[in-house]
Design a protein around this motif. Structure first.
Motif, PDB file in Angstrom:
ATOM      1  N   LEU A 108       0.824  -1.203   0.000  1.00 37.74           N
ATOM      2  CA  LEU A 108       0.000   0.000   0.000  1.00 37.74           C
ATOM      3  C   LEU A 108       0.859   1.255   0.000  1.00 37.74           C
ATOM      4  O   LEU A 108       1.919   1.305   0.624  1.00 37.74           O
ATOM      5  CB  LEU A 108      -0.900   0.023   1.232  1.00 37.74           C
ATOM      6  CG  LEU A 108      -1.885  -1.130   1.406  1.00 37.74           C
ATOM      7  CD1 LEU A 108      -2.709  -0.923   2.666  1.00 37.74           C
ATOM      8  CD2 LEU A 108      -2.788  -1.269   0.184  1.00 37.74           C
ATOM      9  N   LYS A 109       0.382   2.275  -0.705  1.00 34.49           N
ATOM     10  CA  LYS A 109       0.966   3.606  -0.611  1.00 34.49           C
ATOM     11  C   LYS A 109       0.310   4.300   0.568  1.00 34.49           C
ATOM     12  O   LYS A 109      -0.878   4.612   0.536  1.00 34.49           O
ATOM     13  CB  LYS A 109       0.736   4.391  -1.903  1.00 34.49           C
ATOM     14  CG  LYS A 109       1.553   3.881  -3.075  1.00 34.49           C
ATOM     15  CD  LYS A 109       1.393   4.792  -4.288  1.00 34.49           C
ATOM     16  CE  LYS A 109       2.266   4.327  -5.439  1.00 34.49           C
ATOM     17  NZ  LYS A 109       2.129   5.215  -6.619  1.00 34.49           N
ATOM     18  N   TYR A 144      -8.554   2.711   3.145  1.00 37.31           N
ATOM     19  CA  TYR A 144      -8.249   1.756   4.212  1.00 37.31           C
ATOM     20  C   TYR A 144      -8.436   2.422   5.567  1.00 37.31           C
ATOM     21  O   TYR A 144      -8.288   3.643   5.701  1.00 37.31           O
ATOM     22  CB  TYR A 144      -6.812   1.233   4.086  1.00 37.31           C
ATOM     23  CG  TYR A 144      -6.646   0.221   2.975  1.00 37.31           C
ATOM     24  CD1 TYR A 144      -6.711  -1.146   3.236  1.00 37.31           C
ATOM     25  CD2 TYR A 144      -6.468   0.635   1.658  1.00 37.31           C
ATOM     26  CE1 TYR A 144      -6.567  -2.073   2.215  1.00 37.31           C
ATOM     27  CE2 TYR A 144      -6.343  -0.289   0.629  1.00 37.31           C
ATOM     28  CZ  TYR A 144      -6.395  -1.642   0.915  1.00 37.31           C
ATOM     29  OH  TYR A 144      -6.279  -2.557  -0.098  1.00 37.31           O
ATOM     30  N   GLN A 145      -8.773   1.613   6.559  1.00 37.24           N
ATOM     31  CA  GLN A 145      -8.914   2.142   7.909  1.00 37.24           C
ATOM     32  C   GLN A 145      -7.558   2.610   8.426  1.00 37.24           C
ATOM     33  O   GLN A 145      -6.554   1.905   8.272  1.00 37.24           O
ATOM     34  CB  GLN A 145      -9.481   1.067   8.847  1.00 37.24           C
ATOM     35  CG  GLN A 145     -10.924   0.689   8.579  1.00 37.24           C
ATOM     36  CD  GLN A 145     -11.460  -0.298   9.598  1.00 37.24           C
ATOM     37  OE1 GLN A 145     -10.959  -0.385  10.711  1.00 37.24           O
ATOM     38  NE2 GLN A 145     -12.480  -1.048   9.221  1.00 37.24           N
ATOM     39  N   SER A 146      -7.540   3.772   9.035  1.00 37.53           N
ATOM     40  CA  SER A 146      -6.293   4.278   9.614  1.00 37.53           C
ATOM     41  C   SER A 146      -5.884   3.403  10.796  1.00 37.53           C
ATOM     42  O   SER A 146      -6.727   2.912  11.556  1.00 37.53           O
ATOM     43  CB  SER A 146      -6.468   5.727  10.072  1.00 37.53           C
ATOM     44  OG  SER A 146      -6.780   6.554   8.980  1.00 37.53           O
ATOM     45  N   LEU A 147      -4.574   3.214  10.939  1.00 30.32           N
ATOM     46  CA  LEU A 147      -4.037   2.432  12.045  1.00 30.32           C
ATOM     47  C   LEU A 147      -3.371   3.381  13.036  1.00 30.32           C
ATOM     48  O   LEU A 147      -2.468   4.137  12.669  1.00 30.32           O
ATOM     49  CB  LEU A 147      -3.018   1.412  11.528  1.00 30.32           C
ATOM     50  CG  LEU A 147      -2.274   0.587  12.582  1.00 30.32           C
ATOM     51  CD1 LEU A 147      -3.255  -0.290  13.348  1.00 30.32           C
ATOM     52  CD2 LEU A 147      -1.212  -0.280  11.917  1.00 30.32           C
ATOM     53  N   HIS A 148      -3.852   3.376  14.271  1.00 29.29           N
ATOM     54  CA  HIS A 148      -3.257   4.186  15.331  1.00 29.29           C
ATOM     55  C   HIS A 148      -2.616   3.212  16.321  1.00 29.29           C
ATOM     56  O   HIS A 148      -3.312   2.449  16.994  1.00 29.29           O
ATOM     57  CB  HIS A 148      -4.318   5.034  16.033  1.00 29.29           C
ATOM     58  CG  HIS A 148      -5.103   5.902  15.089  1.00 29.29           C
ATOM     59  ND1 HIS A 148      -4.623   7.098  14.590  1.00 29.29           N
ATOM     60  CD2 HIS A 148      -6.332   5.733  14.532  1.00 29.29           C
ATOM     61  CE1 HIS A 148      -5.512   7.636  13.792  1.00 29.29           C
ATOM     62  NE2 HIS A 148      -6.568   6.827  13.727  1.00 29.29           N
ATOM     63  N   MET A 202      -6.741  -2.485   7.143  1.00 28.45           N
ATOM     64  CA  MET A 202      -7.998  -3.123   6.750  1.00 28.45           C
ATOM     65  C   MET A 202      -8.784  -2.202   5.828  1.00 28.45           C
ATOM     66  O   MET A 202      -8.851  -0.988   6.058  1.00 28.45           O
ATOM     67  CB  MET A 202      -8.816  -3.429   8.004  1.00 28.45           C
ATOM     68  CG  MET A 202     -10.081  -4.189   7.726  1.00 28.45           C
ATOM     69  SD  MET A 202     -10.790  -4.796   9.248  1.00 28.45           S
ATOM     70  CE  MET A 202     -12.383  -5.340   8.657  1.00 28.45           C
ATOM     71  N   PRO A 203      -9.374  -2.726   4.745  1.00 28.57           N
ATOM     72  CA  PRO A 203     -10.111  -1.871   3.811  1.00 28.57           C
ATOM     73  C   PRO A 203     -11.356  -1.261   4.440  1.00 28.57           C
ATOM     74  O   PRO A 203     -11.948  -1.823   5.365  1.00 28.57           O
ATOM     75  CB  PRO A 203     -10.473  -2.831   2.669  1.00 28.57           C
ATOM     76  CG  PRO A 203     -10.397  -4.191   3.267  1.00 28.57           C
ATOM     77  CD  PRO A 203      -9.343  -4.125   4.329  1.00 28.57           C
ATOM     78  N   LEU A 204     -11.745  -0.104   3.922  1.00 28.58           N
ATOM     79  CA  LEU A 204     -12.942   0.595   4.370  1.00 28.58           C
ATOM     80  C   LEU A 204     -14.157   0.136   3.568  1.00 28.58           C
ATOM     81  O   LEU A 204     -14.030  -0.209   2.391  1.00 28.58           O
ATOM     82  CB  LEU A 204     -12.787   2.105   4.186  1.00 28.58           C
ATOM     83  CG  LEU A 204     -11.853   2.851   5.133  1.00 28.58           C
ATOM     84  CD1 LEU A 204     -11.628   4.262   4.624  1.00 28.58           C
ATOM     85  CD2 LEU A 204     -12.425   2.886   6.542  1.00 28.58           C
ATOM     86  N   GLY A 205     -15.324   0.187   4.208  1.00 27.40           N
ATOM     87  CA  GLY A 205     -16.564  -0.018   3.474  1.00 27.40           C
ATOM     88  C   GLY A 205     -17.041   1.306   2.903  1.00 27.40           C
ATOM     89  O   GLY A 205     -16.965   2.338   3.560  1.00 27.40           O
ATOM     90  N   LYS A 206     -17.512   1.305   1.667  1.00 27.79           N
ATOM     91  CA  LYS A 206     -18.004   2.517   1.038  1.00 27.79           C
ATOM     92  C   LYS A 206     -19.383   2.889   1.575  1.00 27.79           C
ATOM     93  O   LYS A 206     -20.147   2.036   2.022  1.00 27.79           O
ATOM     94  CB  LYS A 206     -18.088   2.331  -0.482  1.00 27.79           C
ATOM     95  CG  LYS A 206     -16.737   2.139  -1.153  1.00 27.79           C
ATOM     96  CD  LYS A 206     -15.915   3.411  -1.053  1.00 27.79           C
ATOM     97  CE  LYS A 206     -14.614   3.276  -1.817  1.00 27.79           C
ATOM     98  NZ  LYS A 206     -13.773   4.487  -1.705  1.00 27.79           N
ATOM     99  N   GLN A 207     -19.687   4.191   1.523  1.00 25.13           N
ATOM    100  CA  GLN A 207     -21.014   4.634   1.943  1.00 25.13           C
ATOM    101  C   GLN A 207     -22.055   3.999   1.025  1.00 25.13           C
ATOM    102  O   GLN A 207     -21.988   4.098  -0.197  1.00 25.13           O
ATOM    103  CB  GLN A 207     -21.125   6.155   1.865  1.00 25.13           C
ATOM    104  CG  GLN A 207     -22.524   6.653   2.228  1.00 25.13           C
ATOM    105  CD  GLN A 207     -22.586   8.163   2.323  1.00 25.13           C
ATOM    106  OE1 GLN A 207     -21.641   8.786   2.789  1.00 25.13           O
ATOM    107  NE2 GLN A 207     -23.670   8.740   1.865  1.00 25.13           N
ATOM    108  N   SER A 232     -15.391   7.650   8.369  1.00 17.92           N
ATOM    109  CA  SER A 232     -14.490   8.480   7.568  1.00 17.92           C
ATOM    110  C   SER A 232     -14.941   8.559   6.109  1.00 17.92           C
ATOM    111  O   SER A 232     -14.507   9.440   5.364  1.00 17.92           O
ATOM    112  CB  SER A 232     -13.069   7.925   7.634  1.00 17.92           C
ATOM    113  OG  SER A 232     -13.037   6.602   7.136  1.00 17.92           O
ATOM    114  N   GLU A 233     -15.809   7.635   5.680  1.00 18.22           N
ATOM    115  CA  GLU A 233     -16.316   7.636   4.307  1.00 18.22           C
ATOM    116  C   GLU A 233     -17.639   8.378   4.175  1.00 18.22           C
ATOM    117  O   GLU A 233     -18.249   8.394   3.106  1.00 18.22           O
ATOM    118  CB  GLU A 233     -16.493   6.188   3.818  1.00 18.22           C
ATOM    119  CG  GLU A 233     -15.197   5.409   3.748  1.00 18.22           C
ATOM    120  CD  GLU A 233     -14.232   6.037   2.780  1.00 18.22           C
ATOM    121  OE1 GLU A 233     -14.457   5.954   1.563  1.00 18.22           O
ATOM    122  OE2 GLU A 233     -13.245   6.649   3.258  1.00 18.22           O
TER     123      GLU A 233
END
Length: 433
Positions: A39-40, A81-85, A105-110, A119-120
């Motif tokens: 991933l970038k 993708y979900q941000s990692l903290h 982990m990938p995000l789900g689209k609205q 965040s989406e």
């Protein structure tokens, strides 16, 4: 290990001058949750002075960034993708380079009638805001993103229409909850499970069908890593990580001096080191907190002098790995290195199981691309000299690294002099095979 060699060979140095105090470097790779897609991503840190942007990965997902001092949380972000903290901890003084791998982990689209990450969220209004009595039956399950196993979790729903909060729990023995929504709504969803990253999402309920369906919300683990940098590691150094119950923990080995592992929070470990040229050494790693723990160590000098083996091949040349230093912006062979290289060439020719790894470095003054070329020329000069002395080119692995891996901060001329170097290491070809 191919992965370790890949990181070591292609880590991208990002940035030059920084406005914050620097406490080492962090390098590694960012992938998706499966580990198969690079991933970038961008990396930032939360410090006493606020948020600091550290840098980005390259097209291969590889990063190498300066670490500010007093970092409390690292954040890794990638589009879609979900941000990692991840909390950052240090076991002692941080110096040198630390390696680690992150997975996002990938995000789900609205979308309608399916939870998606907050965040989406984009502007959305219910077409029919009139409260019409209805019965929308939905079930919720929470699962591990990687193993797909059901998880115990605490779930809270925040209803926009009612302006009401409703919370409930799922158990491993009762992994599904059924909810009856009595009107169309936009609902905020919060999910928490011990040892996992929290989920914050939204749910658009704009349908009135009475067909039950199941929402599956997947959580990724809150990983705990230990990254170790052995500052004075020598060729042939080997390390082992043992959990307090004597269970051996798998280590990711980057090279002789850099290792990282995923561990369990709250447990103590013993990190042991052994090698042919250094004394056996073991150090305790105290109860680890969630997140990434960085640890640097030095192996004590061997107290007893080892007896000299009566082996003609070993005595021949009497050489070991060495660092050769170069003047600024210069790649001419240092005259004082000729005697060493002559002995080294003779040693390799008479020890057929030995090979060479030659790595060139520069300080950080000037253009990074030109520094990379300069380091390659320095390596080429050393390599060509050895080949002319009879060493087979097949026995030499050579690479120029530019200013990516300093051994000292580039803050004084003396430190920069120590960074302008070519490292020559003798390797055991039988072990490499």
């Amino acid at each position: 290990m191919k992965y370790g060699q890949h990181i070591l060979a292609f880590c991208l140095w990002i940035g030059s001058a920084t406005a914050y105090a620097q406490c080492g470097f962090l390098a590694g790779k960012v992938t998706d949750i499966s580990g198969s897609e690079a991933l970038k991503a961008s990396l930032s840190a939360k410090t006493d002075q606020g948020k600091v942007r550290l840098g980005k990965t390259d097209s291969s997902g590889i990063f190498n960034v300066e670490m500010p001092c007093n970092v409390s949380v690292l954040t890794i972000e990638a589009p879609q993708y979900q941000s990692l903290h991840i909390p950052l901890n240090s076991d002692g003084k941080t110096e040198g380079t630390y390696f680690v791998a992150f997975a996002l982990m990938p995000l789900g689209k609205q979308t309608s009638d399916e939870p998606y990450a907050q965040s989406e969220q984009k502007h959305f209004e219910l077409k029919d805001s009139v409260r019409t009595p209805t019965s929308i039956i939905r079930r919720i399950e929470v699962r591990d993103a990687l193993s797909n196993q059901s998880l115990a979790a605490d779930i809270c729903l925040y209803f926009t229409q009612k302006e009401k909060k409703d919370c409930f729990s799922l158990l491993v023995t009762r992994p599904t909850a059924e909810i009856v929504f009595t009107e169309k709504d936009i609902v905020a969803v919060e999910v928490k499970s011990a040892g996992y990253q929290a989920y914050n999402g939204n749910l658009i309920l704009d349908k009135t069908d009475q067909e039950p369906r199941t929402y599956i919300i997947k959580l990724s683990k809150q990983h705990t890593f230990l990254s170790v940098n052995i500052l004075n590691a020598q060729q042939g150094t080997r390390a082992q990580l043992v959990e307090d119950s004597r269970l051996i923990v798998p280590l990711n080995r980057i090279n002789d001096g850099h290792y990282f592992a995923e561990v369990a929070p709250g447990k103590s470990y013993s990190f042991g080191v052994s090698g042919t040229d250094q004394a056996d050494f073991s150090t305790a790693v105290a109860s680890l907190k969630e997140g990434l723990t960085l640890k640097s160590l030095r192996i004590p000098d061997r107290k007893a002098v080892l007896p000299v083996k009566e082996n003609p091949k070993t005595e021949l040349g009497n050489v070991s790995g060495k660092t050769l230093y170069f003047p600024r912006s210069d790649y001419k062979l240092p005259p004082q290195s000729r005697d060493y290289l002559d002995s080294l060439a003779l040693f390799v020719q008479n020890n057929k199981d030995k090979g060479l790894e030659i790595t060139g470095h520069t300080d950080n003054v000037g253009n990074p691309n030109l520094n990379l070329t300069l380091s390659e020329y320095r390596v080429r000069v050393i390599t060509r000299y050895l080949i002319n002395k009879g060493v087979s080119e097949k026995l030499i692995t050579a690479a120029g690294m530019g200013s990516k891996h300093p051994v000292r901060p580039n803050d004084t001329e003396e430190n920069r002099r120590l960074n302008r170097r070519v490292e020559v290491q003798i390797i055991d070809l039988s072990e490499k095979k």
